[in-house]
Design an enzyme around this catalytic site. Structure first.
Site, PDB file in Angstrom:
ATOM      1  N   ASP A  95     -22.382  31.976  -3.768  1.00 25.41           N
ATOM      2  CA  ASP A  95     -21.114  31.545  -4.339  1.00 25.41           C
ATOM      3  C   ASP A  95     -21.097  30.017  -4.311  1.00 25.41           C
ATOM      4  O   ASP A  95     -20.968  29.403  -3.255  1.00 25.41           O
ATOM      5  CB  ASP A  95     -19.962  32.126  -3.512  1.00 25.41           C
ATOM      6  CG  ASP A  95     -18.587  31.623  -3.947  1.00 25.41           C
ATOM      7  OD1 ASP A  95     -18.512  30.838  -4.916  1.00 25.41           O
ATOM      8  OD2 ASP A  95     -17.596  32.000  -3.302  1.00 25.41           O
TER       9      ASP A  95
ATOM     10  N   LYS B  36     -14.265  23.145 -11.476  1.00 22.99           N
ATOM     11  CA  LYS B  36     -14.259  22.341 -10.251  1.00 22.99           C
ATOM     12  C   LYS B  36     -15.268  21.208 -10.385  1.00 22.99           C
ATOM     13  O   LYS B  36     -15.082  20.291 -11.170  1.00 22.99           O
ATOM     14  CB  LYS B  36     -14.520  23.237  -9.038  1.00 22.99           C
ATOM     15  CG  LYS B  36     -13.437  24.300  -8.863  1.00 22.99           C
ATOM     16  CD  LYS B  36     -13.598  25.088  -7.579  1.00 22.99           C
ATOM     17  CE  LYS B  36     -12.543  26.186  -7.490  1.00 22.99           C
ATOM     18  NZ  LYS B  36     -12.559  26.885  -6.183  1.00 22.99           N
TER      19      LYS B  36
ATOM     20  N   CYS C  80      -7.092  31.528   0.407  1.00 24.76           N
ATOM     21  CA  CYS C  80      -7.763  32.767  -0.006  1.00 24.76           C
ATOM     22  C   CYS C  80      -9.007  33.048   0.831  1.00 24.76           C
ATOM     23  O   CYS C  80      -9.957  33.678   0.340  1.00 24.76           O
ATOM     24  CB  CYS C  80      -8.145  32.731  -1.492  1.00 24.76           C
ATOM     25  SG  CYS C  80      -6.745  32.505  -2.598  1.00 24.76           S
TER      26      CYS C  80
ATOM     27  N   GLN D 268     -17.792  25.707  -4.388  1.00 24.05           N
ATOM     28  CA  GLN D 268     -17.549  24.369  -3.856  1.00 24.05           C
ATOM     29  C   GLN D 268     -18.759  23.443  -3.953  1.00 24.05           C
ATOM     30  O   GLN D 268     -18.656  22.269  -3.625  1.00 24.05           O
ATOM     31  CB  GLN D 268     -17.102  24.462  -2.393  1.00 24.05           C
ATOM     32  CG  GLN D 268     -15.799  25.197  -2.176  1.00 24.05           C
ATOM     33  CD  GLN D 268     -14.636  24.564  -2.921  1.00 24.05           C
ATOM     34  OE1 GLN D 268     -14.548  23.342  -3.040  1.00 24.05           O
ATOM     35  NE2 GLN D 268     -13.738  25.389  -3.436  1.00 24.05           N
TER      36      GLN D 268
ATOM     37  N   HIS E  64     -14.825  33.571   0.650  1.00 21.27           N
ATOM     38  CA  HIS E  64     -13.562  33.591  -0.085  1.00 21.27           C
ATOM     39  C   HIS E  64     -13.218  35.038  -0.436  1.00 21.27           C
ATOM     40  O   HIS E  64     -14.085  35.911  -0.455  1.00 21.27           O
ATOM     41  CB  HIS E  64     -13.742  32.753  -1.360  1.00 21.27           C
ATOM     42  CG  HIS E  64     -12.506  32.463  -2.134  1.00 21.27           C
ATOM     43  ND1 HIS E  64     -11.969  33.350  -3.034  1.00 21.27           N
ATOM     44  CD2 HIS E  64     -11.712  31.360  -2.160  1.00 21.27           C
ATOM     45  CE1 HIS E  64     -10.902  32.800  -3.595  1.00 21.27           C
ATOM     46  NE2 HIS E  64     -10.710  31.602  -3.083  1.00 21.27           N
TER      47      HIS E  64
END
Length: 384
Positions: free
Chosen positions: A177, A203, A341, A180, A100
């Site tokens: 990261d 999220k 993004c 998700q 990202h």
């Protein structure tokens, strides 16, 4: 919002469990003071809110010491803290083409600021990487490997455990990261060998926007991103060394963190493994249903393969932004379109010119929701 079928969970989960709003209101009413900045009962209660949230997050990520968690406003801030705080002049970094912009832009900034060298490991159309190719990229000055756990465009899941072994072999730091994967895929930082884990609150952890944080392994000493008041060692000119104060300058989002704690507790009750399985089954239903659309291309892993709860697709002859617009206006279905993004992932998928429509399910999505989506796409493309 009445009448909305929300399939944009990869951006922000919605609606939140009722306990999230209740916890935020309670914190606003009884813990509205500054944590760590006083000894009166409201300040103590505010400190307790942060302490309890750190404990919950430690439980979900297998973190031994809750003080190794630094709260921030989102994953982007956490990634900037990790990247800017750990890289030195002339260091080398390995990242992937699935990253990202929250990774890519700070890295490119470090390239300009500190002459950092960067290599991006290619991903194939399904989002997979070649570990042998990654290993060939390591150098004597490789300090950091940055890796998304799951692509926000392709839904592919990268092999963090294997990547961690490469980092150990070459004495590099591993930054993951988890934008998700947090709350959706079981993550244990000890078992996977993760040195730093950047996570969002809004999220898969089901908290409010404006929350997130960074786990920093106890043996790492990275530089703070922000400098200022912490309520501790106020006589010192420099940021305190003690954690988490070192990385949490300024008044925190206590109300938001109270909501995050409630969201994490909800995830712990459901379990990330259960949530993943439910989301995976829904994505398989979407892919099976859309497979009859003429000219459709679904990105990421093939049907039947592991993926997180999103399906991105293009349809020949149809503009992705227009499809998403019609899904919203004609059917009340909220999806995302554009480039998400992540231009490097679009480059890998061959969708740089078109972008893609992304439908992403969440903890509260149902088979009925995705069936409405499939029927709508079939109608809009003239398939049905």
């Amino acid at each position: 919002m009445e009448g909305v079928i929300y399939l944009d969970h990869a951006a922000t989960s919605w609606p939140k469990p009722p306990a999230v709003g209740d916890a935020m209101l309670s914190a606003l009413e009884i813990a509205g003071a500054n944590p760590g900045r006083g000894s009166h009962r409201m300040a103590v209660q505010a400190s307790r809110v942060l302490f309890e949230a750190r404990k919950s997050i430690s439980n979900i990520f297998g973190i031994k010491n809750a003080n190794d968690i630094a709260f921030g406003s989102n994953t982007t801030e956490a990634l900037n803290l990790a990247i800017q705080g750990s890289l030195r002049e002339g260091d080398h970094v390995i990242a992937t083409m699935a990253e990202h912009n929250s990774v890519r832009r700070p890295l490119e900034y470090m390239r300009r600021l500190r002459n950092v060298e960067i290599d991006y490991v290619p991903v194939d159309a399904s989002g997979a990487i070649d570990l042998m190719q990654m290993e060939r990229m390591f150098r004597s000055n490789t300090r950091l490997v940055v890796c998304t756990h799951s692509s926000n465009l392709l839904g592919s899941i990268l092999p963090i455990g294997e990547i961690s072994l490469l980092c150990r072999k070459h004495q590099a730091i591993l930054l993951v990261d988890a934008a998700q994967s947090a709350g959706v895929i079981p993550v244990n930082v000890q078992q996977l060998g993760i040195d730093m884990l950047a996570f969002p609150g809004h999220k898969g952890l089901l908290g409010p926007q404006g929350t997130g944080g960074l786990y920093i392994a106890p043996e790492l000493d990275i530089e703070p991103l922000l400098h200022g008041g912490t309520g501790s060692q106020s006589e010192a000119l420099e940021q305190p060394k003690v954690r988490p104060d070192r990385y949490e300058a300024g008044t925190p989002n206590t109300v938001g963190i109270a909501g995050l704690n409630a969201g994490v507790k909800h995830v712990l009750e459901m379990t990330p493994a259960f949530i993943y399985q439910n989301e995976w089954e829904l994505t398989q239903h979407i892919m099976d249903g859309l497979s009859s659309v003429k000219g459709i291309r679904m990105l990421g892993p093939e049907i039947g393969q592991p993926r997180t709860g999103l399906v991105s697709f293009t349809v020949d002859g149809y503009d992705s932004a227009q499809l998403a617009f019609r899904l919203d206006r004609n059917y009340g279905i909220a999806v995302r379109s554009g480039f998400h993004c992540t231009p490097l992932a679009h480059e890998s998928a061959g969708t740089t010119a078109t972008g893609a429509v992304r439908a992403s399910v969440g903890y509260n999505s149902t088979r009925e929701h995705v069936e409405v989506l499939v029927k709508a796409v079939l109608e809009l493309t003239g398939t049905d």
